[in-house]
Design a protein around this motif. Structure first.
Motif, mmCIF file in Angstrom:
data_model
loop_
_atom_site.group_PDB
_atom_site.id
_atom_site.type_symbol
_atom_site.label_atom_id
_atom_site.label_comp_id
_atom_site.label_asym_id
_atom_site.label_seq_id
_atom_site.Cartn_x
_atom_site.Cartn_y
_atom_site.Cartn_z
ATOM 1 N N ASN A 113 0.962 -1.179 0.076
ATOM 2 C CA ASN A 113 0.035 0.081 -0.072
ATOM 3 C C ASN A 113 0.791 1.299 -0.025
ATOM 4 O O ASN A 113 0.457 2.463 -0.567
ATOM 5 N N ARG A 114 2.168 1.154 0.637
ATOM 6 C CA ARG A 114 2.917 2.293 0.760
ATOM 7 C C ARG A 114 3.310 2.512 -0.771
ATOM 8 O O ARG A 114 3.342 3.717 -1.153
ATOM 9 N N ALA A 115 3.457 1.472 -1.577
ATOM 10 C CA ALA A 115 4.024 1.725 -3.030
ATOM 11 C C ALA A 115 3.051 2.433 -3.616
ATOM 12 O O ALA A 115 3.328 3.324 -4.559
ATOM 13 N N LEU A 116 1.841 1.829 -3.553
ATOM 14 C CA LEU A 116 0.725 2.553 -4.402
ATOM 15 C C LEU A 116 0.459 3.932 -3.869
ATOM 16 O O LEU A 116 0.127 4.929 -4.802
ATOM 17 N N VAL A 117 0.722 4.272 -2.612
ATOM 18 C CA VAL A 117 0.391 5.793 -2.138
ATOM 19 C C VAL A 117 1.648 6.582 -2.906
ATOM 20 O O VAL A 117 1.241 7.736 -3.499
ATOM 21 N N ASP A 118 2.696 6.136 -2.945
ATOM 22 C CA ASP A 118 3.715 6.731 -3.531
ATOM 23 C C ASP A 118 3.539 6.804 -4.987
ATOM 24 O O ASP A 118 3.892 7.891 -5.394
ATOM 25 N N ALA A 119 3.295 5.737 -5.797
ATOM 26 C CA ALA A 119 2.894 5.844 -6.846
ATOM 27 C C ALA A 119 1.996 6.736 -7.300
ATOM 28 O O ALA A 119 1.919 7.607 -8.228
ATOM 29 N N ALA A 120 0.820 7.000 -6.617
ATOM 30 C CA ALA A 120 -0.410 7.868 -6.860
ATOM 31 C C ALA A 120 0.337 9.389 -6.685
ATOM 32 O O ALA A 120 0.013 10.255 -7.597
ATOM 33 N N LYS A 121 1.089 9.508 -5.696
ATOM 34 C CA LYS A 121 1.825 11.039 -5.590
ATOM 35 C C LYS A 121 2.553 11.240 -6.648
ATOM 36 O O LYS A 121 2.330 12.366 -7.281
ATOM 37 N N ALA A 122 3.237 10.280 -7.006
ATOM 38 C CA ALA A 122 4.388 10.562 -8.156
ATOM 39 C C ALA A 122 3.565 10.744 -9.430
ATOM 40 O O ALA A 122 3.937 11.630 -10.404
ATOM 41 N N GLY A 123 2.336 10.212 -9.665
ATOM 42 C CA GLY A 123 1.802 10.197 -10.845
ATOM 43 C C GLY A 123 0.477 11.228 -10.914
ATOM 44 O O GLY A 123 -0.267 11.371 -11.897
ATOM 45 N N GLY A 124 0.421 12.068 -9.795
ATOM 46 C CA GLY A 124 -0.560 13.038 -9.581
ATOM 47 C C GLY A 124 -1.830 12.878 -9.427
ATOM 48 O O GLY A 124 -2.767 13.489 -9.706
ATOM 49 N N VAL A 125 -2.211 11.650 -8.703
ATOM 50 C CA VAL A 125 -3.566 11.332 -8.621
ATOM 51 C C VAL A 125 -3.808 11.483 -6.988
ATOM 52 O O VAL A 125 -3.134 11.129 -6.210
ATOM 53 N N ASN A 126 -4.651 12.273 -6.823
ATOM 54 C CA ASN A 126 -4.915 12.910 -5.438
ATOM 55 C C ASN A 126 -5.812 12.280 -4.741
ATOM 56 O O ASN A 126 -5.696 12.359 -3.292
ATOM 57 N N ARG A 127 -6.679 11.443 -5.189
ATOM 58 C CA ARG A 127 -7.831 10.781 -4.514
ATOM 59 C C ARG A 127 -7.303 9.307 -4.337
ATOM 60 O O ARG A 127 -7.056 8.431 -5.150
ATOM 61 N N PHE A 128 -7.521 8.829 -2.879
ATOM 62 C CA PHE A 128 -6.868 7.485 -2.725
ATOM 63 C C PHE A 128 -7.967 6.928 -1.381
ATOM 64 O O PHE A 128 -8.160 7.358 -0.471
ATOM 65 N N LEU A 129 -8.605 5.676 -1.716
ATOM 66 C CA LEU A 129 -9.415 5.029 -0.636
ATOM 67 C C LEU A 129 -8.711 3.739 -0.593
ATOM 68 O O LEU A 129 -8.592 2.922 -1.432
ATOM 69 N N LEU A 130 -8.678 3.726 0.905
ATOM 70 C CA LEU A 130 -8.033 2.388 1.406
ATOM 71 C C LEU A 130 -9.022 1.509 2.191
ATOM 72 O O LEU A 130 -9.743 1.815 3.359
ATOM 73 N N MET A 131 -9.088 0.127 1.602
ATOM 74 C CA MET A 131 -9.943 -1.012 2.487
ATOM 75 C C MET A 131 -8.783 -1.252 3.538
ATOM 76 O O MET A 131 -7.998 -2.048 3.111
ATOM 77 N N SER A 132 -9.428 -0.967 4.699
ATOM 78 C CA SER A 132 -8.294 -1.530 5.583
ATOM 79 C C SER A 132 -8.906 -2.666 6.515
ATOM 80 O O SER A 132 -9.816 -3.707 5.953
ATOM 81 N N GLY A 133 -8.823 -2.491 8.038
ATOM 82 C CA GLY A 133 -9.523 -3.694 8.770
ATOM 83 C C GLY A 133 -9.948 -2.856 10.138
ATOM 84 O O GLY A 133 -9.385 -1.929 10.738
ATOM 85 N N GLY A 134 -11.149 -3.409 10.752
ATOM 86 C CA GLY A 134 -11.627 -2.503 11.871
ATOM 87 C C GLY A 134 -10.634 -2.466 12.972
ATOM 88 O O GLY A 134 -10.578 -1.525 13.552
ATOM 89 N N SER A 135 -9.799 -3.500 13.047
ATOM 90 C CA SER A 135 -9.093 -3.868 14.176
ATOM 91 C C SER A 135 -7.523 -3.276 14.116
ATOM 92 O O SER A 135 -6.923 -3.325 15.021
ATOM 93 N N ALA A 136 -7.486 -2.548 12.831
ATOM 94 C CA ALA A 136 -6.125 -2.107 12.738
ATOM 95 C C ALA A 136 -5.717 -1.006 13.570
ATOM 96 O O ALA A 136 -6.776 -0.285 13.811
ATOM 97 N N GLY A 137 -4.531 -0.854 14.196
ATOM 98 C CA GLY A 137 -4.302 0.208 15.040
ATOM 99 C C GLY A 137 -4.733 0.154 16.406
ATOM 100 O O GLY A 137 -4.618 1.020 17.178
ATOM 101 N N ARG A 138 -5.414 -0.893 16.796
ATOM 102 C CA ARG A 138 -5.866 -1.089 18.270
ATOM 103 C C ARG A 138 -4.782 -1.724 19.218
ATOM 104 O O ARG A 138 -4.197 -2.493 18.722
#
Ligand SMILES: NC(=O)c1ccc[n+]([C@@H]2O[C@H](COP(=O)([O-])OP(=O)(O)OC[C@H]3O[C@@H](n4cnc5c(N)ncnc54)[C@H](OP(=O)(O)O)[C@@H]3O)[C@@H](O)[C@H]2O)c1
Length: 244
Positions: A113-138
């Motif tokens: 996902n980090r690589a996708l975010v980097d690629a979006a930034k480099a490619g000038g794509v500003n909108r990014f939606l991530l499917m994560s998980g409810g328990s992430a970060g708990r």
């Protein structure tokens, strides 16, 4: 004059904050997955074009007519070169199926996902939606174990939040395979998340509805089915859901 300028500024600001992406081409990473397929269908039904990322041209092409297949492996960031050309938004529903290894949670759910975010930034794509998980970060043993997906998904969420991209995180509970709209949906901030389950079809609908409403930018929305709620009532709650 300055009053008129101020009023114009307010008007433009209000328009920008509520305007929606109603058309365009969406790169779906994880398009061949059990949820990704439903995201692709929901996007097509809503009039979007889809570029479907998969490690396999055959699997992506198998998604059906009207889809542009794109072959890449998120564990190899150079394979993402050029993939953002002509893209208006990214939805990532990728996930490793193994806890460890070259295509495990760390490699896919975090670094992929980090690589996708980097690629979006480099490619000038500003909108990014991530499917994560409810328990992430708990907090808690089960949520921080490196062989669980949650700490890796949490890192991806944080990276996206700090990326400067216009993000939305949709973080579902345990996934089930029933159609969308069968039950109501409980939207909650992570701090209010109650462990539960949700149908993959509902997750796909929530991601596409979020894409279409810029008022979901800057939000992390956990989602589970709630049989006490009216199906689709969540649609009216998305815009007023609190920002991170
Ligand atoms: N299972 C649950 O209860 C649950 C709960 C909450 C959240 N989630 C998360 O929700 C997401 C979607 O779950 P799902 O069950 O629908 O997914 P899935 O069926 O396991 O599909 C995973 C997708 O990830 C892609 N992928 C894997 N490794 C890749 C790589 N190296 N490069 C590019 N693409 C790669 C696969 O594409 P190809 O194989 O075609 O390349 C596939 O499309 C996952 O992140 C999952 O962890 C799951």
């Amino acid at each position: 004059m300055s009053v008129i300028k101020g009023l114009l500024g307010l008007l433009v600001g209000a328009t920008l904050s509520t305007s929606a992406l109603a058309e365009g081409t969406v790169l779906v990473a994880g398009s061949t997955g059990q949820t990704g397929r439903l995201i692709v269908t929901a996007l097509l039904e809503n009039g979007f074009n889809v570029r479907a990322l998969s490690r396999s041209a055959e699997r992506a092409a198998g998604l059906g007519d009207g889809i542009e297949p794109a072959v890449a492996d998120v564990t190899n960031p150079s394979s993402l070169s050029g993939i953002m050309d002509g893209i208006d938004a990214v939805i990532s529903a990728i996930g490793g199926r193994r806890p460890i290894g070259a295509n495990g949670f760390e490699a896919v759910d975090w670094k992929g996902n980090r690589a996708l975010v980097d690629a979006a930034k480099a490619g000038g794509v500003n909108r990014f939606l991530l499917m994560s998980g409810g328990s992430a970060g708990r907090d808690g043993f089960m949520h921080t174990l490196p062989i669980a997906p949650y700490p890796w998904k949490a890192k991806a969420e944080d990276y996206l939040r700090q990326s400067g991209l216009a993000y939305t995180v949709v973080a579902p509970g345990g996934l089930r395979d029933e159609p969308a709209g069968r039950y109501g949906v409980r939207l909650a901030r992570r701090v209010d998340y109650v462990v539960g389950q949700i149908n993959r079809g509902d997750v796909a609908e929530i991601l596409v509805a979020s894409l279409k409403d810029n008022r979901t930018i800057g939000k992390t929305i956990t989602v589970i089915n709630d049989e006490t709620r009216v199906p689709d009532s969540w649609r009216a709650e998305l815009s007023g859901f609190p920002r991170d």
